[in-house]
Enzyme design. Sequence first.
Site, PDB file in Angstrom:
ATOM      1  N   ASP A   8       0.803  -1.225   0.000  1.00 41.31           N
ATOM      2  CA  ASP A   8       0.000   0.000   0.000  1.00 41.31           C
ATOM      3  C   ASP A   8       0.841   1.283   0.000  1.00 41.31           C
ATOM      4  OD1 ASP A   8      -1.188  -2.312   1.237  1.00 41.31           O
ATOM      5  OD2 ASP A   8      -2.916  -1.085   1.763  1.00 41.31           O
ATOM      6  N   HIS A  68     -10.537   2.016   0.041  1.00 43.19           N
ATOM      7  CA  HIS A  68     -10.580   3.453  -0.260  1.00 43.19           C
ATOM      8  C   HIS A  68     -10.660   3.720  -1.762  1.00 43.19           C
ATOM      9  CE1 HIS A  68     -10.117   4.822   3.813  1.00 43.19           C
ATOM     10  NE2 HIS A  68      -9.018   4.109   3.991  1.00 43.19           N
ATOM     11  N   HIS A 175      -3.578  -4.040   3.161  1.00 45.78           N
ATOM     12  CA  HIS A 175      -4.498  -3.251   3.991  1.00 45.78           C
ATOM     13  C   HIS A 175      -3.980  -2.965   5.391  1.00 45.78           C
ATOM     14  CE1 HIS A 175      -8.116  -1.433   5.589  1.00 45.78           C
ATOM     15  NE2 HIS A 175      -8.228  -2.375   6.504  1.00 45.78           N
ATOM     16  N   HIS A 177      -0.856  -2.758   6.526  1.00 46.15           N
ATOM     17  CA  HIS A 177       0.306  -1.864   6.465  1.00 46.15           C
ATOM     18  C   HIS A 177       1.547  -2.352   7.194  1.00 46.15           C
ATOM     19  CE1 HIS A 177      -1.763   2.142   5.099  1.00 46.15           C
ATOM     20  NE2 HIS A 177      -2.273   1.067   4.476  1.00 46.15           N
TER      21      HIS A 177
END
Length: 261
Positions: A8, A68, A175, A177
Amino acid sequence: MRVIFIGDVMGEAGMRAISTYLPALKNKFHPQVTIVNGENAAQGRGIRAKQFKEILKAGADVITLGNHAWDKSEVNTLLQQNDNLLRPANYPGANTPGKGLVIKQINDQKLAVLNLQGRALMNPIDDPFTKADELLAQIPSDTKVFVDFHAETTSEKGALAHYLDGRVDAVIGTHTHVQTNDARILPQGTAFLSDVGMTGSYDGILGVKVANSIQRFLTQQPAHYEIDDQGRLQINYCILDFAKTNHIQIGQINPDQPLDI
């Protein structure tokens, strides 16, 4: 076939890390396909045309998204105009913009990139297990298959990986992280990693400023998270080799683990 997957991309720090390190990683590992999760690229929430173009310029072939995906309105147009930008395939609705699957031709081989999103501790969405079944039925049998599973819980990620074991070549989580230390090859040959980690500030907490996060835990009151765009940089990734026997290698670049070329 060799694939590099970057975790990400978070805000401006993540964009700087991609521009700084991705070309060097490609020069070192020589992947045939480079995949980047860009769902946090624009101020930590979603992606705009600017970040989409910059990530491609840095060397990405496919960009995946997550929860998102819809936070920036221009993503609708981006998804409709670019087949190398994927949103989770299991978003409901027949008229949802974009798609969650692309098949890339690499010389005499093909790679399917599939983007799915989990449901545990996340907003309601269609079942990723049955959606995977539906899409795999459409993919030619001689195609290698990579899955970016954007999910919150390690249990759901592990369950999907085992459900797809032997039917896809890799299930890699995004997701949360933080890169996990469970990279492995499952019994039927599928490469699995619970979470590849994030790309962005090394000094923040999951990419946001430390003070915001501490304040929320101290007071148990809502706190506005600010993206840490000034911290030192990190990039988290994995290298996947798809052959008769698949292989996975995880990697990080950060101030404590500098780039080794």
